[in-house]
Design an enzyme around this catalytic site. Structure first.
Site, mmCIF file in Angstrom:
data_model
loop_
_atom_site.group_PDB
_atom_site.id
_atom_site.type_symbol
_atom_site.label_atom_id
_atom_site.label_comp_id
_atom_site.label_asym_id
_atom_site.label_seq_id
_atom_site.Cartn_x
_atom_site.Cartn_y
_atom_site.Cartn_z
ATOM 1 N N CYS A 115 -10.996 -5.261 3.614
ATOM 2 C CA CYS A 115 -9.917 -6.240 3.832
ATOM 3 C C CYS A 115 -10.373 -7.460 4.622
ATOM 4 O O CYS A 115 -9.668 -8.468 4.679
ATOM 5 C CB CYS A 115 -8.743 -5.573 4.524
ATOM 6 S SG CYS A 115 -8.058 -4.271 3.497
ATOM 7 N N HIS A 255 -4.162 -11.049 7.402
ATOM 8 C CA HIS A 255 -4.311 -10.086 6.308
ATOM 9 C C HIS A 255 -2.983 -9.353 6.137
ATOM 10 O O HIS A 255 -2.334 -8.995 7.118
ATOM 11 C CB HIS A 255 -5.436 -9.103 6.644
ATOM 12 C CG HIS A 255 -5.504 -7.949 5.704
ATOM 13 N ND1 HIS A 255 -5.557 -8.116 4.335
ATOM 14 C CD2 HIS A 255 -5.513 -6.597 5.916
ATOM 15 C CE1 HIS A 255 -5.601 -6.935 3.753
ATOM 16 N NE2 HIS A 255 -5.571 -6.008 4.687
ATOM 17 N N ASN A 285 -0.853 -5.105 -0.452
ATOM 18 C CA ASN A 285 -2.168 -5.317 0.153
ATOM 19 C C ASN A 285 -3.200 -5.473 -0.962
ATOM 20 O O ASN A 285 -3.540 -4.498 -1.632
ATOM 21 C CB ASN A 285 -2.494 -4.102 1.042
ATOM 22 C CG ASN A 285 -3.815 -4.246 1.775
ATOM 23 O OD1 ASN A 285 -4.634 -5.100 1.449
ATOM 24 N ND2 ASN A 285 -4.028 -3.381 2.755
HETATM 25 O O1 UT7 Z 1 -5.720 -3.148 4.854
HETATM 26 C C1 UT7 Z 1 -6.703 -2.444 5.519
HETATM 27 C C2 UT7 Z 1 -6.257 -1.795 6.758
HETATM 28 N N1 UT7 Z 1 -5.131 -0.962 6.534
HETATM 29 C C3 UT7 Z 1 -4.099 -1.004 7.331
HETATM 30 O O2 UT7 Z 1 -4.092 -1.800 8.239
HETATM 31 C C4 UT7 Z 1 -3.005 -0.004 7.095
HETATM 32 C C5 UT7 Z 1 -2.639 0.690 8.363
HETATM 33 N N2 UT7 Z 1 -1.666 1.750 8.213
HETATM 34 C C6 UT7 Z 1 -0.393 1.535 7.838
HETATM 35 O O3 UT7 Z 1 -0.004 0.457 7.481
HETATM 36 C C7 UT7 Z 1 0.560 2.704 7.941
HETATM 37 O O4 UT7 Z 1 -0.068 3.755 8.612
HETATM 38 C C8 UT7 Z 1 1.071 3.238 6.564
HETATM 39 C C9 UT7 Z 1 2.029 2.221 5.955
HETATM 40 C C10 UT7 Z 1 -0.100 3.499 5.637
HETATM 41 C C11 UT7 Z 1 1.857 4.531 6.794
HETATM 42 O O5 UT7 Z 1 2.904 4.307 7.710
HETATM 43 P P1 UT7 Z 1 3.082 5.256 8.968
HETATM 44 O O6 UT7 Z 1 4.281 4.795 9.671
HETATM 45 O O7 UT7 Z 1 1.792 5.266 9.736
HETATM 46 O O8 UT7 Z 1 3.377 6.642 8.289
HETATM 47 P P2 UT7 Z 1 2.568 8.023 8.442
HETATM 48 O O9 UT7 Z 1 1.327 8.004 7.647
HETATM 49 O O10 UT7 Z 1 2.491 8.367 9.892
HETATM 50 O O11 UT7 Z 1 3.601 9.009 7.765
HETATM 51 C C12 UT7 Z 1 4.913 9.226 8.294
HETATM 52 C C13 UT7 Z 1 5.658 10.160 7.363
HETATM 53 C C14 UT7 Z 1 4.862 11.421 7.014
HETATM 54 O O12 UT7 Z 1 5.761 12.484 6.910
HETATM 55 P P3 UT7 Z 1 5.973 13.513 8.138
HETATM 56 O O13 UT7 Z 1 4.650 14.104 8.412
HETATM 57 O O14 UT7 Z 1 6.475 12.679 9.273
HETATM 58 O O15 UT7 Z 1 6.990 14.463 7.594
HETATM 59 C C15 UT7 Z 1 4.293 11.126 5.658
HETATM 60 O O16 UT7 Z 1 4.029 12.288 4.899
HETATM 61 O O17 UT7 Z 1 5.918 9.507 6.112
HETATM 62 C C16 UT7 Z 1 5.393 10.316 5.022
HETATM 63 N N3 UT7 Z 1 4.932 9.422 3.979
HETATM 64 C C17 UT7 Z 1 5.739 8.920 3.038
HETATM 65 N N4 UT7 Z 1 7.059 9.088 2.796
HETATM 66 C C18 UT7 Z 1 7.577 8.418 1.753
HETATM 67 C C19 UT7 Z 1 3.676 8.933 3.785
HETATM 68 N N5 UT7 Z 1 3.663 8.128 2.715
HETATM 69 C C20 UT7 Z 1 4.923 8.094 2.227
HETATM 70 C C21 UT7 Z 1 5.536 7.427 1.162
HETATM 71 N N6 UT7 Z 1 6.859 7.607 0.949
HETATM 72 N N7 UT7 Z 1 4.852 6.608 0.343
#
Ligand code: UT7
Length: 328
Positions: A115, A255, A285
Site C-alpha cells: 500500500c 492511503h 482499498n
Molecule cells: O492497506 C494496507 C494496510 N491495511 C490496513 O490498514 C487495514 C487495517 N485493518 C482494518 O482496517 C480493520 O482491522 C478491518 C477493517 C480489516 C477489520 O476491522 P476490525 O474492527 O479490526 O474487525 P476485527 O478483525 O477485529 O473483527 C471484529 C469482528 C470479528 O468477530 P468476533 O470475533 O468479534 O465475533 C470478526 O470475525 O468482526 C468479524 N468480521 C466480520 N463481520 C462481518 C470480520 N470480517 C467481517 C465481515 N463482516 N466482513
C-alpha cells in the site's frame, strides 16, 4: 544555478466499470453492509473486466496523462510502477505498459511496497528527475487486488478493489514539486499482511495449488494497530521537520485502507475534514492505487502552491509520508 525539484504536472486515473457492492458481497460471504460501512467506510469497489490486466489499466493511465499534458508517449523517458499485482512475475508491468502505451523511448521497473507502493515509486521517480537523467517520468500506482483476493474470506474480500492512477513528474525551478519525504520499512511485520504462496519461499506446487494461502491474508486487527499509529506519526514527523502546522497544510492525501485510520491521521495533523481527500466509499482499498486515484479526483480543486501531504501504511510493513507543493 536554480534548485530543481520534481513536480507533478499531470494526473490521470483508471478504474474498471464493474461495481461490486456491499449488497453483492452479502450474497457471497457472511457479512453485511452495516458492518462493512461502520468498520471501514467502504460502500463499493471496482473489479476488472475479464481479459483486462494491470498493464491495460497502466496504458490507459499513460494515455490520459499524455493527452492532458499535450505530449506524445514517445517523449516519456521512464515509467515506474508501484504494484503487487503485475500481469506476471516477469516481465514487469512497467515493461508491458511502455509497450502498450507506445512509450517507445521509455524504460522502467516495478516497485513492490504494497500500500506504500505509490510513495516509494514517487520518490524513486523523483531521483531520476533530480539527477538530470530524465525529463519526463510517469509514476503509476495501481493494483488488481481481485486477482489475489479470496472471495470466500470475509476478512479481506470486503476491503480490496481494483484501480489506480499515475502522475507525470517533470523538473521545476520555481519552487514547486516534492519538498521532502520520509519512507520507512519493517519486514518483521510481514506475517500480518502477505500473499504467502507464489514466491520463491513457497512456490506454487501441485499439492498447494488452490490453497487459501495462495491469496492475500491480513490479520486486520494487528495491522490496524500498526497503521493507525505509524501513519499518524510519520505525518506528524514530516510536518514538524518542515515547520508546518495544520493551518499550513492544504490537503492530506491518505492511503484509503480504513476511514478510522484516515480520521486518526487527520486529527493528529490538526486538519479539518474538508482538507482530507477521501474516496474509500467508492473504490475500497486499491493498495498502490488509492493515492493517485485521490489526486485524480481532486485535481480540479488543487491549486498551484497548495501544500500537500501524502501518507500511507501497508504490508511489509512499509509506510511513509511525502510533502509537496502542487505545481499547477
Ligand atoms: O492497506 C494496507 C494496510 N491495511 C490496513 O490498514 C487495514 C487495517 N485493518 C482494518 O482496517 C480493520 O482491522 C478491518 C477493517 C480489516 C477489520 O476491522 P476490525 O474492527 O479490526 O474487525 P476485527 O478483525 O477485529 O473483527 C471484529 C469482528 C470479528 O468477530 P468476533 O470475533 O468479534 O465475533 C470478526 O470475525 O468482526 C468479524 N468480521 C466480520 N463481520 C462481518 C470480520 N470480517 C467481517 C465481515 N463482516 N466482513
Amino acid at each position: 544555478m536554480k534548485n530543481i525539484q520534481a513536480a507533478i504536472t499531470a494526473v490521470h486515473g483508471a478504474v474498471p466499470d464493474n461495481i461490486l457492492s456491499n449488497a453483492d458481497l452479502e450474497k457471497m460471504v457472511d457479512t453485511n453492509d452495516e458492518w462493512i460501512i461502520s468498520r471501514t467506510g467502504i460502500k463499493e469497489r471496482r473489479i476488472i473486466e475479464k481479459g483486462r490486466t494491470l498493464s491495460d489499466l497502466g496504458a490507459d493511465i499513460v494515455a490520459g496523462i499524455c493527452e492532458k499534458r499535450g505530449i506524445s508517449p514517445e517523449e516519456i523517458d521512464m515509467i515506474v510502477v508501484g504494484t503487487i499485482t503485475a500481469d506476471h512475475r516477469f516481465p514487469s508491468a512497467s515493461n508491458l505498459i511502455c509497450h502498450k502505451s507506445g512509450a517507445k523511448n521509455a524504460w522502467g521497473f516495478d516497485v513492490s511496497a504494497a500500500c506504500s507502493g505509490f510513495l516509494y515509486t514517487l520518490v524513486t521517480g523523483q531521483q531520476f528527475i533530480l539527477s538530470g537523467q530524465c525529463k519526463k517520468v510517469i509514476v503509476i500506482g495501481a493494483d488488481i487486488m481481485s486477482s489475489i483476493v479470496n472471495y470466500e474470506d470475509r476478512n479481506t474480500c470486503v476491503i480490496f478493489g481494483d484501480g489506480g492512477g499515475g502522475v507525470l513528474l517533470e523538473p521545476n525551478d520555481e519552487g514547486f514539486g516534492i519538498v521532502d519525504s520520509i519512507l520507512k520499512a519493517d519486514g518483521s511485520g510481514k506475517e500480518y499482511l502477505l500473499q504467502k504462496l507464489g514466491g520463491s519461499a513457497f512456490p506454487i506446487t501441485k499439492e498447494n495449488v488452490g490453497s487459501p494461502e495462495a491469496y492475500a491474508f491480513q490479520e486486520g486487527r494487528t495491522v490496524f494497530k500498526f497503521a493507525v499509529t505509524n501513519m499518524a506519526d510519520v505525518s506528524a514527523e514530516i510536518m514538524e521537520k518542515n515547520n508546518l502546522t495544520g493551518e499550513d497544510v492544504d490537503w492530506l492525501v491518505p492511503h484509503q485502507a480504513n476511514l478510522r485510520i484516515i480520521d486518526a491521521t487527520a486529527n493528529r495533523m490538526g486538519l479539518t475534514k474538508d482538507k482530507v481527500m477521501i474516496n474509500i466509499s467508492k473504490y475500497g482499498n486499491t493498495t498502490s492505487g488509492t493515492i493517485p486515484l485521490c489526486l485524480w479526483e481532486w485535481e480540479d480543486k488543487l491549486k498551484k502552491g497548495d501544500n500537500v501531504v501524502i501518507a500511507a501504511f501497508g504490508g511489509g510493513f512499509t509506510w511513509g509520508s511525502i510533502y509537496l507543493k502542487w505545481a499547477y
